[in-house]
Write a protein that holds these residues in place. Structure first.
Motif, PDB file in Angstrom:
ATOM      1  N   LEU A  97      -8.856 -20.591   9.205  1.00  0.00           N
ATOM      2  CA  LEU A  97      -9.765 -19.950   8.249  1.00  0.00           C
ATOM      3  C   LEU A  97      -9.013 -18.780   7.640  1.00  0.00           C
ATOM      4  N   ARG A  98      -8.557 -18.940   6.404  1.00  0.00           N
ATOM      5  CA  ARG A  98      -7.713 -17.936   5.759  1.00  0.00           C
ATOM      6  C   ARG A  98      -8.365 -17.462   4.464  1.00  0.00           C
ATOM      7  N   ARG A  99      -8.626 -16.173   4.415  1.00  0.00           N
ATOM      8  CA  ARG A  99      -9.160 -15.600   3.178  1.00  0.00           C
ATOM      9  C   ARG A  99      -8.083 -15.645   2.096  1.00  0.00           C
ATOM     10  N   PRO A 100      -8.455 -15.924   0.845  1.00  0.00           N
ATOM     11  CA  PRO A 100      -7.459 -15.943  -0.233  1.00  0.00           C
ATOM     12  C   PRO A 100      -6.788 -14.582  -0.389  1.00  0.00           C
ATOM     13  N   GLY A 101      -5.530 -14.608  -0.781  1.00  0.00           N
ATOM     14  CA  GLY A 101      -4.803 -13.366  -1.021  1.00  0.00           C
ATOM     15  C   GLY A 101      -5.229 -12.711  -2.316  1.00  0.00           C
ATOM     16  N   TRP A 102      -4.833 -11.463  -2.473  1.00  0.00           N
ATOM     17  CA  TRP A 102      -5.136 -10.734  -3.709  1.00  0.00           C
ATOM     18  C   TRP A 102      -4.214 -11.183  -4.830  1.00  0.00           C
ATOM     19  N   VAL A 103      -4.723 -11.117  -6.045  1.00  0.00           N
ATOM     20  CA  VAL A 103      -3.967 -11.503  -7.235  1.00  0.00           C
ATOM     21  C   VAL A 103      -4.004 -10.344  -8.229  1.00  0.00           C
ATOM     22  N   PRO A 104      -2.859  -9.915  -8.746  1.00  0.00           N
ATOM     23  CA  PRO A 104      -2.870  -8.812  -9.711  1.00  0.00           C
ATOM     24  C   PRO A 104      -3.559  -9.212 -11.010  1.00  0.00           C
ATOM     25  N   VAL A 105      -4.168  -8.235 -11.646  1.00  0.00           N
ATOM     26  CA  VAL A 105      -4.821  -8.447 -12.934  1.00  0.00           C
ATOM     27  C   VAL A 105      -4.185  -7.519 -13.955  1.00  0.00           C
ATOM     28  N   GLU A 106      -4.589  -7.671 -15.202  1.00  0.00           N
ATOM     29  CA  GLU A 106      -4.013  -6.859 -16.269  1.00  0.00           C
ATOM     30  C   GLU A 106      -4.195  -5.366 -15.962  1.00  0.00           C
ATOM     31  N   GLY A 107      -3.121  -4.640 -16.093  1.00  0.00           N
ATOM     32  CA  GLY A 107      -3.152  -3.211 -15.822  1.00  0.00           C
ATOM     33  C   GLY A 107      -2.595  -2.836 -14.463  1.00  0.00           C
ATOM     34  N   ASP A 108      -2.431  -3.810 -13.563  1.00  0.00           N
ATOM     35  CA  ASP A 108      -1.866  -3.535 -12.250  1.00  0.00           C
ATOM     36  C   ASP A 108      -0.358  -3.327 -12.345  1.00  0.00           C
ATOM     37  N   ASP A 109       0.160  -2.430 -11.528  1.00  0.00           N
ATOM     38  CA  ASP A 109       1.599  -2.211 -11.404  1.00  0.00           C
ATOM     39  C   ASP A 109       1.969  -2.454  -9.951  1.00  0.00           C
ATOM     40  N   TRP A 110       2.181  -3.725  -9.615  1.00  0.00           N
ATOM     41  CA  TRP A 110       2.457  -4.112  -8.239  1.00  0.00           C
ATOM     42  C   TRP A 110       3.948  -4.337  -8.035  1.00  0.00           C
ATOM     43  N   ARG A 111       4.426  -3.923  -6.858  1.00  0.00           N
ATOM     44  CA  ARG A 111       5.801  -4.171  -6.444  1.00  0.00           C
ATOM     45  C   ARG A 111       5.744  -5.017  -5.162  1.00  0.00           C
ATOM     46  N   ASP A 112       6.024  -6.296  -5.282  1.00  0.00           N
ATOM     47  CA  ASP A 112       5.952  -7.199  -4.129  1.00  0.00           C
ATOM     48  C   ASP A 112       7.184  -7.030  -3.239  1.00  0.00           C
ATOM     49  N   VAL A 113       6.938  -6.941  -1.934  1.00  0.00           N
ATOM     50  CA  VAL A 113       8.025  -6.855  -0.957  1.00  0.00           C
ATOM     51  C   VAL A 113       7.714  -7.805   0.186  1.00  0.00           C
ATOM     52  N   ALA A 114       8.745  -8.143   0.963  1.00  0.00           N
ATOM     53  CA  ALA A 114       8.588  -9.149   2.016  1.00  0.00           C
ATOM     54  C   ALA A 114       8.317  -8.542   3.383  1.00  0.00           C
ATOM     55  N   SER A 115       8.462  -7.220   3.533  1.00  0.00           N
ATOM     56  CA  SER A 115       8.319  -6.622   4.855  1.00  0.00           C
ATOM     57  C   SER A 115       7.990  -5.142   4.719  1.00  0.00           C
ATOM     58  N   LEU A 116       7.597  -4.538   5.838  1.00  0.00           N
ATOM     59  CA  LEU A 116       7.356  -3.099   5.842  1.00  0.00           C
ATOM     60  C   LEU A 116       8.647  -2.335   5.589  1.00  0.00           C
ATOM     61  N   GLU A 117       9.765  -2.864   6.085  1.00  0.00           N
ATOM     62  CA  GLU A 117      11.050  -2.200   5.852  1.00  0.00           C
ATOM     63  C   GLU A 117      11.363  -2.141   4.360  1.00  0.00           C
ATOM     64  N   GLU A 118      11.102  -3.248   3.653  1.00  0.00           N
ATOM     65  CA  GLU A 118      11.310  -3.251   2.205  1.00  0.00           C
ATOM     66  C   GLU A 118      10.342  -2.308   1.516  1.00  0.00           C
ATOM     67  N   ALA A 119       9.133  -2.220   2.028  1.00  0.00           N
ATOM     68  CA  ALA A 119       8.137  -1.312   1.448  1.00  0.00           C
ATOM     69  C   ALA A 119       8.612   0.133   1.562  1.00  0.00           C
ATOM     70  N   ALA A 120       9.168   0.494   2.719  1.00  0.00           N
ATOM     71  CA  ALA A 120       9.660   1.864   2.907  1.00  0.00           C
ATOM     72  C   ALA A 120      10.787   2.175   1.922  1.00  0.00           C
ATOM     73  N   ARG A 121      11.684   1.209   1.717  1.00  0.00           N
ATOM     74  CA  ARG A 121      12.790   1.430   0.780  1.00  0.00           C
ATOM     75  C   ARG A 121      12.300   1.485  -0.660  1.00  0.00           C
ATOM     76  N   ALA A 122      11.224   0.754  -0.952  1.00  0.00           N
ATOM     77  CA  ALA A 122      10.718   0.691  -2.325  1.00  0.00           C
ATOM     78  C   ALA A 122      10.075   1.994  -2.782  1.00  0.00           C
ATOM     79  N   LEU A 123       9.798   2.897  -1.851  1.00  0.00           N
ATOM     80  CA  LEU A 123       9.124   4.148  -2.210  1.00  0.00           C
ATOM     81  C   LEU A 123      10.007   5.107  -2.986  1.00  0.00           C
ATOM     82  N   ASP A 124      11.313   4.961  -2.872  1.00  0.00           N
ATOM     83  CA  ASP A 124      12.230   5.858  -3.575  1.00  0.00           C
ATOM     84  C   ASP A 124      11.960   5.821  -5.073  1.00  0.00           C
ATOM     85  N   GLY A 125      11.691   6.989  -5.641  1.00  0.00           N
ATOM     86  CA  GLY A 125      11.479   7.089  -7.073  1.00  0.00           C
ATOM     87  C   GLY A 125      10.060   6.822  -7.534  1.00  0.00           C
TER      88      GLY A 125
END
Length: 252
Positions: A97-125
Motif C-alpha cells: 500500500l503505497r501513497r502516490p509521491g508528490w509532483v511539482p506544479v507550476e511555480g515550484d522550484d524543486w531540486r531532486d536528490v537521491a539521498s540525504l547526503e546529496e541534500a546536505a551538499r545541495a544546500l550550498d548557495g
C-alpha cells in the motif's frame, strides 16, 4: 483469515480500521517502535522488529498469517524488502500500500536528490536558513552544515545535530496557514524534505511555492519488484478480502 499490516502510517491505520470488525478477518498491525507514543490502529498491535526476512517468515508461519500488506513509510526501505522475502519464503500473498509521491506544479522550484547526503551538499548557495523535515533518524547527515536549521520532528533526536539548530517537536497533519506562518516567522530560505507523499505534510510545499523558496526533495528509495500495489486503503482492503482467490495479486 489473518491479515498482517506492516504499518505506522496514516494509510495503515485507515486500513486497519476498515478491516477490523469485518466478519471473517483478523487484523494485526506491526509497528517498528521508532516513535515514543505512536497512534495505535484498530485491532491487534505488535511493536518491534522481526529479526529480518527470516524472522518475519517464521512469524508469519507461527501466527498463521494468510496475507501481508506492506503499508510502511515510503522510506522504510529495509522492511519492504524483508516483507517481500518473507512472503515468498512463507508462501503468503503480499500487497504494498503505497501513497502516490508528490509532483511539482507550476511555480515550484524543486531540486531532486537521491539521498540525504546529496541534500546536505545541495544546500550550498541556497540560503542560510533551512527548514528541515526529513525526520530525526537522518539528522546527523547535516551535523557539519554551517547553515541555521529549523528541525521539525515527532520525537526529540538522539543523534548529532547542526551547531545552529532550533528544534520544533510536532506531529502532522499540518495546515497551510500554519506552514505559511512558520516559513515567514523563521525567515526560511530553503525547505528540505523527503518525497513522503500524502496530504498530511504537503501544505509545506504550497507554502514554499508561495514564498518563492527552493525545495530540496529526496527521491524515494527502490522498492521490491513484482509486488502488487494499491494506492488507497480502500483498494488494499478490497485486496485483503479476496487475497485467497486466484488472481488476487493483480491489483491496480
Amino acid at each position: 483469515m489473518h491479515v498482517l499490516i506492516l504499518g505506522g502510517t496514516a494509510e495503515a491505520r485507515a486500513l486497519a480500521g476498515l478491516l477490523h470488525g469485518t466478519p471473517g478477518i483478523r487484523v494485526t498491525s506491526s509497528l517498528a517502535g521508532r516513535v515514543a507514543s505512536p497512534r495505535l490502529p484498530a485491532g491487534e498491535v505488535r511493536i518491534g522488529g522481526f529479526g529480518g526476512a527470516e524472522g518475519l517468515a517464521e512469524w508469519l508461519r507461527e501466527h498463521a498469517v494468510d496475507a501481508v500488506i506492506d503499508a510502511t513509510h515510503p522510506f522504510a526501505e529495509r522492511i519492504s524488502f524483508n516483507a517481500a522475502g518473507a512472503a515468498a519464503t512463507a508462501h503468503v500473498p503480499l500487497l504494498a500500500l503505497r501513497r502516490p509521491g508528490w509532483v511539482p506544479v507550476e511555480g515550484d522550484d524543486w531540486r531532486d536528490v537521491a539521498s540525504l547526503e546529496e541534500a546536505a551538499r545541495a544546500l550550498d548557495g541556497l540560503g542560510d536558513r533551512v527548514f528541515l523535515t526529513t525526520g530525526r533518524l537522518g539528522l546527523a547527515t547535516f551535523a557539519d552544515c554551517p547553515q541555521w536549521f529549523l528541525v521539525r520532528s515527532v520525537d526529540a533526536p538522539d543523534t548529532p545535530m547542526p551547531a545552529r539548530t532550533e528544534l520544533l517537536l510536532a506531529r502532522g497533519p499540518f495546515d497551510l496557514p500554519a506552514e505559511r506562518d512558520l516559513i515567514a516567522r523563521h525567515r526560511i530560505d530553503v525547505l528540505v524534505t523527503k518525497d513522503s507523499g500524502g496530504a498530511a505534510t504537503s501544505p509545506k510545499l504550497t507554502a514554499a511555492r508561495e514564498a518563492g523558496i527552493p525545495v530540496v526533495v529526496v527521491r524515494r528509495p527502490p522498492v521490491p519488484e513484482g509486488v502488487p500495489v494499491a494506492t488507497t486503503p480502500e483498494g488494499a482492503a478490497a485486496w485483503a478480502a479476496t487475497a485467497a482467490r486466484p488472481g488476487a495479486s493483480r491489483v491496480r
